[in-house]
Every structure is written in structure tokens, then in C-alpha cells.
Design an enzyme around this catalytic site. Structure first.
Site, mmCIF file in Angstrom:
data_model
loop_
_atom_site.group_PDB
_atom_site.id
_atom_site.type_symbol
_atom_site.label_atom_id
_atom_site.label_comp_id
_atom_site.label_asym_id
_atom_site.label_seq_id
_atom_site.Cartn_x
_atom_site.Cartn_y
_atom_site.Cartn_z
ATOM 1 N N GLY A 46 46.559 -46.537 -47.623
ATOM 2 C CA GLY A 46 45.263 -47.678 -47.574
ATOM 3 C C GLY A 46 45.774 -48.961 -46.726
ATOM 4 O O GLY A 46 44.855 -49.850 -46.669
ATOM 5 N N GLU A 170 53.061 -52.414 -38.099
ATOM 6 C CA GLU A 170 54.365 -51.840 -37.794
ATOM 7 C C GLU A 170 55.252 -52.150 -36.484
ATOM 8 O O GLU A 170 55.581 -51.386 -35.816
ATOM 9 C CB GLU A 170 54.281 -50.392 -37.731
ATOM 10 C CG GLU A 170 53.636 -49.653 -38.921
ATOM 11 C CD GLU A 170 54.791 -49.258 -39.883
ATOM 12 O OE1 GLU A 170 55.886 -49.382 -39.619
ATOM 13 O OE2 GLU A 170 54.530 -48.760 -41.021
HETATM 14 P P1 ADP Z 1 47.829 -46.229 -44.049
HETATM 15 O O1 ADP Z 1 47.671 -47.228 -43.346
HETATM 16 O O2 ADP Z 1 48.631 -46.784 -45.319
HETATM 17 O O3 ADP Z 1 48.512 -45.071 -43.626
HETATM 18 P P2 ADP Z 1 45.057 -45.591 -43.944
HETATM 19 O O4 ADP Z 1 44.452 -46.900 -44.392
HETATM 20 O O5 ADP Z 1 45.198 -45.339 -42.417
HETATM 21 O O6 ADP Z 1 46.394 -45.548 -44.754
HETATM 22 O O7 ADP Z 1 44.322 -44.495 -44.729
HETATM 23 C C1 ADP Z 1 43.950 -44.238 -46.009
HETATM 24 C C2 ADP Z 1 43.094 -43.173 -46.107
HETATM 25 O O8 ADP Z 1 42.091 -43.113 -45.134
HETATM 26 C C3 ADP Z 1 44.242 -41.680 -45.714
HETATM 27 O O9 ADP Z 1 43.490 -40.845 -46.610
HETATM 28 C C4 ADP Z 1 43.517 -41.656 -44.275
HETATM 29 O O10 ADP Z 1 43.273 -40.291 -43.977
HETATM 30 C C5 ADP Z 1 41.929 -42.135 -44.283
HETATM 31 N N1 ADP Z 1 41.450 -42.616 -43.265
HETATM 32 C C6 ADP Z 1 42.169 -43.599 -42.448
HETATM 33 N N2 ADP Z 1 41.210 -43.941 -41.265
HETATM 34 C C7 ADP Z 1 40.243 -43.031 -41.332
HETATM 35 C C8 ADP Z 1 39.129 -42.951 -40.502
HETATM 36 N N3 ADP Z 1 38.895 -43.425 -39.462
HETATM 37 N N4 ADP Z 1 38.089 -41.759 -41.039
HETATM 38 C C9 ADP Z 1 38.617 -41.225 -42.066
HETATM 39 N N5 ADP Z 1 39.402 -41.121 -42.986
HETATM 40 C C10 ADP Z 1 40.349 -42.181 -42.759
#
Ligand code: ADP
Ligand code: ADP
Length: 233
Positions: A46, A170
Site C-alpha cells: 500500500g 524507490e
Molecule cells: P506498494 O506500493 O506497497 O507495492 P500499492 O499501493 O501499489 O503497494 O498497492 C496496494 C494494493 O493495491 C495492491 O494489492 C495492488 O495490487 C493494488 N493496486 C495498486 N494500484 C492499483 C490500481 N491502479 N488499480 C487497482 N489496484 C491497484
């Protein structure tokens, strides 16, 4: 510089009714104004969602997100976004000169500000080495830059927008150890002037952070300094 507050934030990308596990399931943490705060945790925890909500690319479903002590729903959107600068992983260098790349989002920046951004991101060596200096072509068919140089150009570009909150995604992860260490120094120095919130994958890369927020599965698992977190793990 602006601090950040997340309080009991709930957010699901597909909307709450689609039955997916939300990306944020009650996220609470505080980023003081100024200093370096690192967001760590496994992929999918997240972390990027924190950035997306801060810039209001999406509306959170419940809870409070505040920037500078003010609920972001009460910030005029353009004002909120101009207070925040974001540097992505593998930030691109675009066709054009080094100067054009730096001024991309801040065409009104002064020569003095450009010089200052260059020196704060340790690009002076590059500028001296390039025939033409700031006016050398670095993008498309220009000189070849290292990953660290490209990343520092992106940070200098963000600085020229005079951010009150700097979000780094990152920025050191693709670099070799020497470039990574140099960039870490740059980031620590910037945190003396503005609030820096940096996403990192590994705890080892964030030893210098004033505060670390550990996320996992849409929640905050721990908050503390590096040494405290190593003890409690
Ligand atoms: P991190 O940055 O810690 O890798 P993210 O915040 O990107 O995590 O993602 C958190 C969750 O939300 C994950 O399950 C990811 O698959 C989902 N997710 C992230 N971006 C999107 C998006 N644009 N649409 C749908 N799901 C998303
Ligand atoms: P991933 O990080 O999963 O590889 P991408 O590289 O496509 O995915 O990046 C998408 C993520 O970057 C989104 O989760 C989005 O929140 C974040 N992002 C993109 N642009 C910005 C921006 N200007 N400010 C903050 N976050 C951004």
C-alpha cells in the site's frame, strides 16, 4: 515544509462494493514537517497508494488525510499538487538539453536556483564535464548518463518546483552501491530543507531515515527508527 497525517484511512481501488481487499485497511501514521520519513514494506503493501491519495489521484473511502495540518479535501487541488513534487523510479531524461530537462516543470526558475539545485544534487561534476555544460544535449541522442545521474536530474527537476513535500519512489533501487550511497546522502541533505517521504523496499536502504513507517497488507505494522525496528523484529 509540510507534515502529513493519515488517520484510519480506508481505500479500495475498485470501490468498496466489489469485494476486493482494499489497498488501505485503516492506515494511520504521522510524518512531521521536515526530515526524512521512509515507507517500507513488501510489494502490494500500500506504499504507492499513500502517494496517490496524497496527490488526490483517488479519493479515500474513509478516514482522514491531511497535509500541513489541513484535510486534503479542503485544499484547492492545484495548490495541493503544486506543493508536492514526486520523483518516480527510473525517472526519464527527455529529449533536449540538461537545462531543458531541469526546467521542465519550473520554467520560471532563476539561474541561481538552477545552480543551487545542481549543486544540491551533486550534478556540478557532470555539468563541468559536458561540452556545453547546462546546454549540452542529454536526452535523445545526447550524452549517455549513468542511472545515478538520471535519478539526480529527476530530483533536481523536482527541487526546482520548490516542493514543500517531496515524494520519492524507490529512487535508489536500481543503482549500484556507490551511486546508491551518493544518492542517499543527497536525500538526507534535502530532508534538512523540506519534508521527504521516500518509498523503499529494504530496511537496509533506510538507515538514515528519521522515521520509518512499515506497511504490510494495507496496514501500518510498525513506526520507529531503524534501530528500534531491528530490535522489535
Ligand atoms: P506498494 O506500493 O506497497 O507495492 P500499492 O499501493 O501499489 O503497494 O498497492 C496496494 C494494493 O493495491 C495492491 O494489492 C495492488 O495490487 C493494488 N493496486 C495498486 N494500484 C492499483 C490500481 N491502479 N488499480 C487497482 N489496484 C491497484
Ligand atoms: P509499479 O510501481 O507497480 O511498477 P508504475 O511504475 O506503473 O507501477 O507506477 C504506478 C504507481 O506510481 C501508481 O501506484 C501511482 O500511485 C504512482 N504514481 C504515478 N505518478 C505519480 C505521481 N505523480 N505522484 C505520486 N504517485 C504517482
Amino acid at each position: 515544509p509540510l507534515g502529513v497525517t493519515f488517520r484510519d484511512v480506508v481505500f479500495g481501488y475498485g470501490g468498496r462494493l466489489e469485494g476486493r481487499s482494499p489497498a488501505h485497511r485503516g492506515v494511520t501514521f504521522e510524518v512531521p514537517a521536515g526530515g526524512l520519513t521512509a515507507l517500507v514494506g513488501p510489494s502490494g503493501a500500500g506504499k504507492s497508494t499513500v502517494f496517490a491519495l496524497l496527490e488526490r489521484f483517488y479519493e479515500h473511502d474513509a478516514g482522514t488525510v491531511a497535509v500541513g495540518g489541513r484535510d486534503i479535501r479542503h485544499w484547492p487541488l492545484a495548490e495541493l499538487r503544486s506543493a508536492i513534487a514526486y520523483v518516480e523510479q527510473d525517472a526519464p531524461v527527455l529529449a533536449g538539453t540538461l537545462r531543458e530537462n531541469l526546467l521542465l516543470a519550473a520554467p520560471d526558475a532563476t539561474e541561481e536556483e538552477v545552480r543551487r539545485a545542481v549543486s544540491r544534487t551533486r550534478l556540478d561534476g557532470l555539468v563541468e564535464r559536458l561540452p556545453g555544460g547546462l546546454d549540452a544535449q542529454v536526452g535523445h541522442r545526447g550524452v549517455t548518463l549513468s542511472g545515478g545521474e538520471r535519478q539526480r536530474i529527476a530530483i533536481a527537476r523536482a527541487l526546482l518546483r520548490r516542493p514543500r513535500l517531496l515524494l520519492l519512489d524507490e529512487v535508489t533501487s536500481q543503482l549500484d552501491a556507490v551511486n546508491e550511497e551518493a544518492l542517499r546522502e543527497v536525500v538526507v541533505e534535502l530532508a534538512a530543507e523540506t519534508t521527504v517521504l521516500a518509498i523503499a523496499h529494504r530496511l537496509s536502504t533506510v538507515v538514515r531515515a528519521d522515521r520509518i513507517v512499515v506497511m504490510e497488507d494495507g496496514r501500518v505494522r510498525a513506526v520507529g527508527r531503524h534501530a528500534d525496528l531491528l530490535r522489535s523484529d
